[in-house]
Motif scaffolding. Structure first.
Motif, PDB file in Angstrom:
ATOM      1  N   GLU A   1     -17.437 -36.877 -40.915  1.00 43.98           N
ATOM      2  CA  GLU A   1     -18.450 -38.245 -41.133  1.00 43.98           C
ATOM      3  C   GLU A   1     -17.614 -38.850 -42.142  1.00 43.98           C
ATOM      4  O   GLU A   1     -17.199 -40.271 -41.774  1.00 43.98           O
TER       5      GLU A   1
ATOM      6  N   ILE B   1     -20.749 -33.652 -41.590  1.00 36.69           N
ATOM      7  CA  ILE B   1     -20.650 -34.547 -42.771  1.00 36.69           C
ATOM      8  C   ILE B   1     -19.510 -34.540 -42.948  1.00 36.69           C
ATOM      9  O   ILE B   1     -19.112 -35.589 -43.547  1.00 36.69           O
TER      10      ILE B   1
ATOM     11  N   VAL C   1     -26.970 -35.209 -41.633  1.00 32.74           N
ATOM     12  CA  VAL C   1     -25.803 -36.177 -42.175  1.00 32.74           C
ATOM     13  C   VAL C   1     -25.573 -36.865 -42.573  1.00 32.74           C
ATOM     14  O   VAL C   1     -26.087 -36.898 -43.740  1.00 32.74           O
TER      15      VAL C   1
ATOM     16  N   THR D   1     -24.869 -27.906 -41.301  1.00 31.77           N
ATOM     17  CA  THR D   1     -24.283 -29.070 -40.408  1.00 31.77           C
ATOM     18  C   THR D   1     -22.955 -28.650 -39.750  1.00 31.77           C
ATOM     19  O   THR D   1     -22.412 -29.728 -39.275  1.00 31.77           O
TER      20      THR D   1
ATOM     21  N   GLU E   1     -21.098 -26.498 -46.892  1.00 31.65           N
ATOM     22  CA  GLU E   1     -22.044 -27.040 -45.350  1.00 31.65           C
ATOM     23  C   GLU E   1     -22.473 -25.251 -44.616  1.00 31.65           C
ATOM     24  O   GLU E   1     -21.721 -25.026 -44.482  1.00 31.65           O
TER      25      GLU E   1
END
Length: 213
Positions: free
Chosen positions: A84, A81, A194, A77, A74
């Protein structure tokens, strides 16, 4: 009318929930089921669950079924991600890790993105997103790898507008990337990226043509 169905729209950032309400009769249940089937058929890219479950749960269940592994590389972001993904209990069975390659040097030295690719196409590009995903899959030793590179905002760079984000996916069979243009809000852009990245992976896992979206 006892056979009447009420439909409520419950929007949030990057997501829309539909809630059907009606009498619990055989006719109403049949009408609701028929409506759900129609939605699934019309927009399979955007319809991912009938229950209140997350994209990361659906992906995790499928990866578990396949005994497959996942990692993320990443940039814009910043690890969101990965965050999550690991919210799902038991994600350690399939999630191997993440590299937040925010800086060009990290992209080149750790992820092994070719400097020529960055110089020719720019760090925010389809080619770099694909190379991040493909090289990241090798570095992390995973079956599936997600990458992101873009401009989260609130300021733009000289070549790209705020909200432009490329998401890359690499599997053992193929590597591809998709361009997204969100808005001017940094937090919303990251959150939308995401969800978009996870949905791209879901579409790949379930062989849904995301280009029809």
């Amino acid at each position: 009318n006892q056979n009447k169905i009420k439909l409520a729209y419950l929007p949030s950032v990057g997501m829309l929930r539909l809630r059907f309400n009606g009498e619990k009769t055989e006719k109403v249940i049949h009408k609701i089921e028929k409506s759900i089937e129609r939605i699934k058929k019309e927009i399979p890219v955007h319809f991912y669950a009938e229950e209140d479950v997350s994209l990361s749960e659906i992906i995790g269940n499928e990866l578990n079924e396949r005994n497959a592994t996942l990692g993320t590389i990443e940039s814009c972001t910043g690890g969101a991600i990965a965050n999550e993904i690991v919210r799902v209990p038991g994600s350690s069975r399939y999630f191997q890790g993440s590299i937040v390659s925010y800086n060009e040097r990290v992209k080149q030295e750790i992820v092994h993105v070719n400097k020529k690719t960055i110089n020719e196409f720019g760090v925010v590009s389809e080619q770099v997103a694909m190379e991040m995903a493909e090289e990241g899959r090798k570095v992390l030793g995973v079956d599936f790898c997600i990458s992101t590179t873009g401009v989260a905002g609130p300021t733009s760079d000289k070549n790209n507008p705020v909200g432009l984000i490329w998401v890359g996916i690499s599997t053992k069979k193929s590597t591809f990337a998709k361009r997204f243009l969100f808005g001017n809000n940094r937090e919303r852009n990251i959150h939308s990226a995401v969800l978009s990245a996870l949905n791209m992976l879901r579409c790949n896992l379930f062989e849904i043509n995301s280009e029809k979206s």
